[in-house]
Design a protein around this motif. Structure first.
Motif, PDB file in Angstrom:
ATOM      1  N   LEU A   1       0.860  -1.165   0.000  1.00  0.00           N
ATOM      2  CA  LEU A   1       0.000   0.000   0.000  1.00  0.00           C
ATOM      3  C   LEU A   1       0.905   1.226   0.000  1.00  0.00           C
ATOM      4  O   LEU A   1       1.873   1.279   0.747  1.00  0.00           O
ATOM      5  CB  LEU A   1      -0.869  -0.038   1.245  1.00  0.00           C
ATOM      6  CG  LEU A   1      -2.115   0.785   1.260  1.00  0.00           C
ATOM      7  CD1 LEU A   1      -3.050   0.411   0.132  1.00  0.00           C
ATOM      8  CD2 LEU A   1      -2.840   0.566   2.575  1.00  0.00           C
ATOM      9  N   ARG A   2       0.604   2.156  -0.865  1.00  0.00           N
ATOM     10  CA  ARG A   2       1.426   3.356  -0.979  1.00  0.00           C
ATOM     11  C   ARG A   2       0.540   4.591  -0.977  1.00  0.00           C
ATOM     12  O   ARG A   2      -0.491   4.621  -1.651  1.00  0.00           O
ATOM     13  CB  ARG A   2       2.207   3.284  -2.288  1.00  0.00           C
ATOM     14  CG  ARG A   2       3.063   4.475  -2.528  1.00  0.00           C
ATOM     15  CD  ARG A   2       3.788   4.319  -3.842  1.00  0.00           C
ATOM     16  NE  ARG A   2       4.598   5.502  -4.080  1.00  0.00           N
ATOM     17  CZ  ARG A   2       5.174   5.782  -5.206  1.00  0.00           C
ATOM     18  NH1 ARG A   2       5.048   4.970  -6.226  1.00  0.00           N
ATOM     19  NH2 ARG A   2       5.875   6.861  -5.352  1.00  0.00           N
ATOM     20  N   ARG A   3       0.942   5.607  -0.223  1.00  0.00           N
ATOM     21  CA  ARG A   3       0.233   6.886  -0.225  1.00  0.00           C
ATOM     22  C   ARG A   3       0.698   7.654  -1.449  1.00  0.00           C
ATOM     23  O   ARG A   3       1.883   7.927  -1.599  1.00  0.00           O
ATOM     24  CB  ARG A   3       0.545   7.674   1.040  1.00  0.00           C
ATOM     25  CG  ARG A   3      -0.264   8.933   1.178  1.00  0.00           C
ATOM     26  CD  ARG A   3       0.099   9.689   2.444  1.00  0.00           C
ATOM     27  NE  ARG A   3      -0.221   8.910   3.608  1.00  0.00           N
ATOM     28  CZ  ARG A   3      -1.185   9.197   4.469  1.00  0.00           C
ATOM     29  NH1 ARG A   3      -1.906  10.273   4.289  1.00  0.00           N
ATOM     30  NH2 ARG A   3      -1.408   8.438   5.505  1.00  0.00           N
ATOM     31  N   ILE A   4      -0.253   7.990  -2.336  1.00  0.00           N
ATOM     32  CA  ILE A   4       0.126   8.674  -3.575  1.00  0.00           C
ATOM     33  C   ILE A   4      -0.263  10.149  -3.574  1.00  0.00           C
ATOM     34  O   ILE A   4       0.076  10.878  -4.488  1.00  0.00           O
ATOM     35  CB  ILE A   4      -0.489   7.973  -4.804  1.00  0.00           C
ATOM     36  CG1 ILE A   4      -2.000   7.901  -4.714  1.00  0.00           C
ATOM     37  CG2 ILE A   4       0.133   6.605  -4.997  1.00  0.00           C
ATOM     38  CD1 ILE A   4      -2.686   7.412  -5.977  1.00  0.00           C
ATOM     39  N   LYS A   5      -0.976  10.545  -2.544  1.00  0.00           N
ATOM     40  CA  LYS A   5      -1.350  11.956  -2.435  1.00  0.00           C
ATOM     41  C   LYS A   5      -1.383  12.301  -0.955  1.00  0.00           C
ATOM     42  O   LYS A   5      -1.743  11.481  -0.123  1.00  0.00           O
ATOM     43  CB  LYS A   5      -2.688  12.137  -3.142  1.00  0.00           C
ATOM     44  CG  LYS A   5      -3.702  13.002  -2.532  1.00  0.00           C
ATOM     45  CD  LYS A   5      -4.966  13.071  -3.383  1.00  0.00           C
ATOM     46  CE  LYS A   5      -6.174  13.103  -2.490  1.00  0.00           C
ATOM     47  NZ  LYS A   5      -7.415  13.280  -3.182  1.00  0.00           N
ATOM     48  N   GLU A   6      -0.967  13.488  -0.625  1.00  0.00           N
ATOM     49  CA  GLU A   6      -0.927  13.933   0.770  1.00  0.00           C
ATOM     50  C   GLU A   6      -2.201  14.712   1.084  1.00  0.00           C
ATOM     51  O   GLU A   6      -2.369  15.844   0.647  1.00  0.00           O
ATOM     52  CB  GLU A   6       0.305  14.812   0.998  1.00  0.00           C
ATOM     53  CG  GLU A   6       0.666  14.979   2.450  1.00  0.00           C
ATOM     54  CD  GLU A   6       1.012  13.662   3.133  1.00  0.00           C
ATOM     55  OE1 GLU A   6       0.539  13.466   4.267  1.00  0.00           O
ATOM     56  OE2 GLU A   6       1.723  12.838   2.553  1.00  0.00           O
ATOM     57  N   PRO A   7      -3.124  14.094   1.834  1.00  0.00           N
ATOM     58  CA  PRO A   7      -4.378  14.775   2.137  1.00  0.00           C
ATOM     59  C   PRO A   7      -4.213  15.799   3.260  1.00  0.00           C
ATOM     60  O   PRO A   7      -3.189  15.823   3.948  1.00  0.00           O
ATOM     61  CB  PRO A   7      -5.287  13.633   2.606  1.00  0.00           C
ATOM     62  CG  PRO A   7      -4.342  12.677   3.247  1.00  0.00           C
ATOM     63  CD  PRO A   7      -3.075  12.763   2.421  1.00  0.00           C
ATOM     64  N   VAL A   8      -5.220  16.628   3.431  1.00  0.00           N
ATOM     65  CA  VAL A   8      -5.274  17.537   4.581  1.00  0.00           C
ATOM     66  C   VAL A   8      -5.360  16.646   5.822  1.00  0.00           C
ATOM     67  O   VAL A   8      -6.074  15.634   5.804  1.00  0.00           O
ATOM     68  CB  VAL A   8      -6.525  18.445   4.488  1.00  0.00           C
ATOM     69  CG1 VAL A   8      -6.674  19.298   5.733  1.00  0.00           C
ATOM     70  CG2 VAL A   8      -6.464  19.297   3.228  1.00  0.00           C
ATOM     71  N   PRO A   9      -4.641  16.954   6.900  1.00  0.00           N
ATOM     72  CA  PRO A   9      -4.737  16.118   8.103  1.00  0.00           C
ATOM     73  C   PRO A   9      -6.194  15.965   8.559  1.00  0.00           C
ATOM     74  O   PRO A   9      -6.927  16.952   8.666  1.00  0.00           O
ATOM     75  CB  PRO A   9      -3.904  16.877   9.133  1.00  0.00           C
ATOM     76  CG  PRO A   9      -2.920  17.651   8.314  1.00  0.00           C
ATOM     77  CD  PRO A   9      -3.676  18.036   7.067  1.00  0.00           C
ATOM     78  N   GLN A  10      -6.589  14.724   8.822  1.00  0.00           N
ATOM     79  CA  GLN A  10      -7.964  14.427   9.200  1.00  0.00           C
ATOM     80  C   GLN A  10      -8.379  15.153  10.481  1.00  0.00           C
ATOM     81  O   GLN A  10      -9.535  15.513  10.641  1.00  0.00           O
ATOM     82  CB  GLN A  10      -8.153  12.921   9.382  1.00  0.00           C
ATOM     83  CG  GLN A  10      -7.988  12.127   8.095  1.00  0.00           C
ATOM     84  CD  GLN A  10      -9.150  12.306   7.152  1.00  0.00           C
ATOM     85  OE1 GLN A  10      -9.214  13.274   6.398  1.00  0.00           O
ATOM     86  NE2 GLN A  10     -10.061  11.371   7.177  1.00  0.00           N
ATOM     87  N   VAL A  11      -7.435  15.362  11.383  1.00  0.00           N
ATOM     88  CA  VAL A  11      -7.742  16.016  12.656  1.00  0.00           C
ATOM     89  C   VAL A  11      -8.267  17.442  12.443  1.00  0.00           C
ATOM     90  O   VAL A  11      -8.987  17.982  13.278  1.00  0.00           O
ATOM     91  CB  VAL A  11      -6.512  15.993  13.598  1.00  0.00           C
ATOM     92  CG1 VAL A  11      -5.439  16.951  13.112  1.00  0.00           C
ATOM     93  CG2 VAL A  11      -6.916  16.276  15.033  1.00  0.00           C
ATOM     94  N   GLU A  12      -7.934  18.049  11.313  1.00  0.00           N
ATOM     95  CA  GLU A  12      -8.384  19.408  11.012  1.00  0.00           C
ATOM     96  C   GLU A  12      -9.810  19.449  10.471  1.00  0.00           C
ATOM     97  O   GLU A  12     -10.368  20.520  10.287  1.00  0.00           O
ATOM     98  CB  GLU A  12      -7.433  20.066  10.010  1.00  0.00           C
ATOM     99  CG  GLU A  12      -6.035  20.270  10.559  1.00  0.00           C
ATOM    100  CD  GLU A  12      -5.092  20.874   9.539  1.00  0.00           C
ATOM    101  OE1 GLU A  12      -5.553  21.376   8.499  1.00  0.00           O
ATOM    102  OE2 GLU A  12      -3.874  20.838   9.790  1.00  0.00           O
ATOM    103  N   MET A  13     -10.392  18.282  10.193  1.00  0.00           N
ATOM    104  CA  MET A  13     -11.738  18.217   9.621  1.00  0.00           C
ATOM    105  C   MET A  13     -12.716  17.683  10.657  1.00  0.00           C
ATOM    106  O   MET A  13     -12.447  16.687  11.311  1.00  0.00           O
ATOM    107  CB  MET A  13     -11.749  17.326   8.394  1.00  0.00           C
ATOM    108  CG  MET A  13     -10.802  17.796   7.340  1.00  0.00           C
ATOM    109  SD  MET A  13     -10.917  16.732   5.918  1.00  0.00           S
ATOM    110  CE  MET A  13     -10.417  17.873   4.682  1.00  0.00           C
ATOM    111  N   LYS A  14     -13.847  18.336  10.771  1.00  0.00           N
ATOM    112  CA  LYS A  14     -14.842  17.928  11.758  1.00  0.00           C
ATOM    113  C   LYS A  14     -16.002  17.145  11.153  1.00  0.00           C
ATOM    114  O   LYS A  14     -16.606  16.322  11.814  1.00  0.00           O
ATOM    115  CB  LYS A  14     -15.395  19.157  12.504  1.00  0.00           C
ATOM    116  CG  LYS A  14     -14.320  19.980  13.188  1.00  0.00           C
ATOM    117  CD  LYS A  14     -13.536  19.152  14.177  1.00  0.00           C
ATOM    118  CE  LYS A  14     -12.415  19.972  14.790  1.00  0.00           C
ATOM    119  NZ  LYS A  14     -11.339  19.167  15.311  1.00  0.00           N
TER     120      LYS A  14
END
Length: 84
Positions: A1-14
């Motif tokens: 499994l490889r991360r191919i895109k860096e998402p916004v940190p989940q902790v910042e989303m409610k």
């Protein structure tokens, strides 16, 4: 499994919907020295996989990773977390 895109940190989303959308397309199957080529039958085809994540809030990260593994041929994908 490889991360191919860096998402916004989940902790910042409610909002759950925002978290789910944020994780779309983040992971891809990937061959490495530790895992055979996932696109070939001798990879994870018909295997059981255990995913580990530190925190489970909405399950967006786990769901995104599991979907990629299932599409790569895993028979079962299980998840375990340390905190909710």
């Amino acid at each position: 499994l490889r991360r191919i895109k860096e998402p916004v940190p989940q902790v910042e989303m409610k909002q759950r919907g925002d978290r789910l959308q944020n994780m779309e397309g983040v992971f891809s199957s990937h061959d490495s020295q530790f895992m055979p080529d996932l696109s070939r039958a001798e990879g994870i085809h018909d295997s059981s996989i255990l995913l580990f994540d530190d925190v489970f809030t909405t399950g967006a990260t786990m769901r995104s990773a599991a979907n990629v593994l299932k599409r790569a041929g895993a028979a079962f994908v299980w998840g375990i977390t340390m905190a909710r």
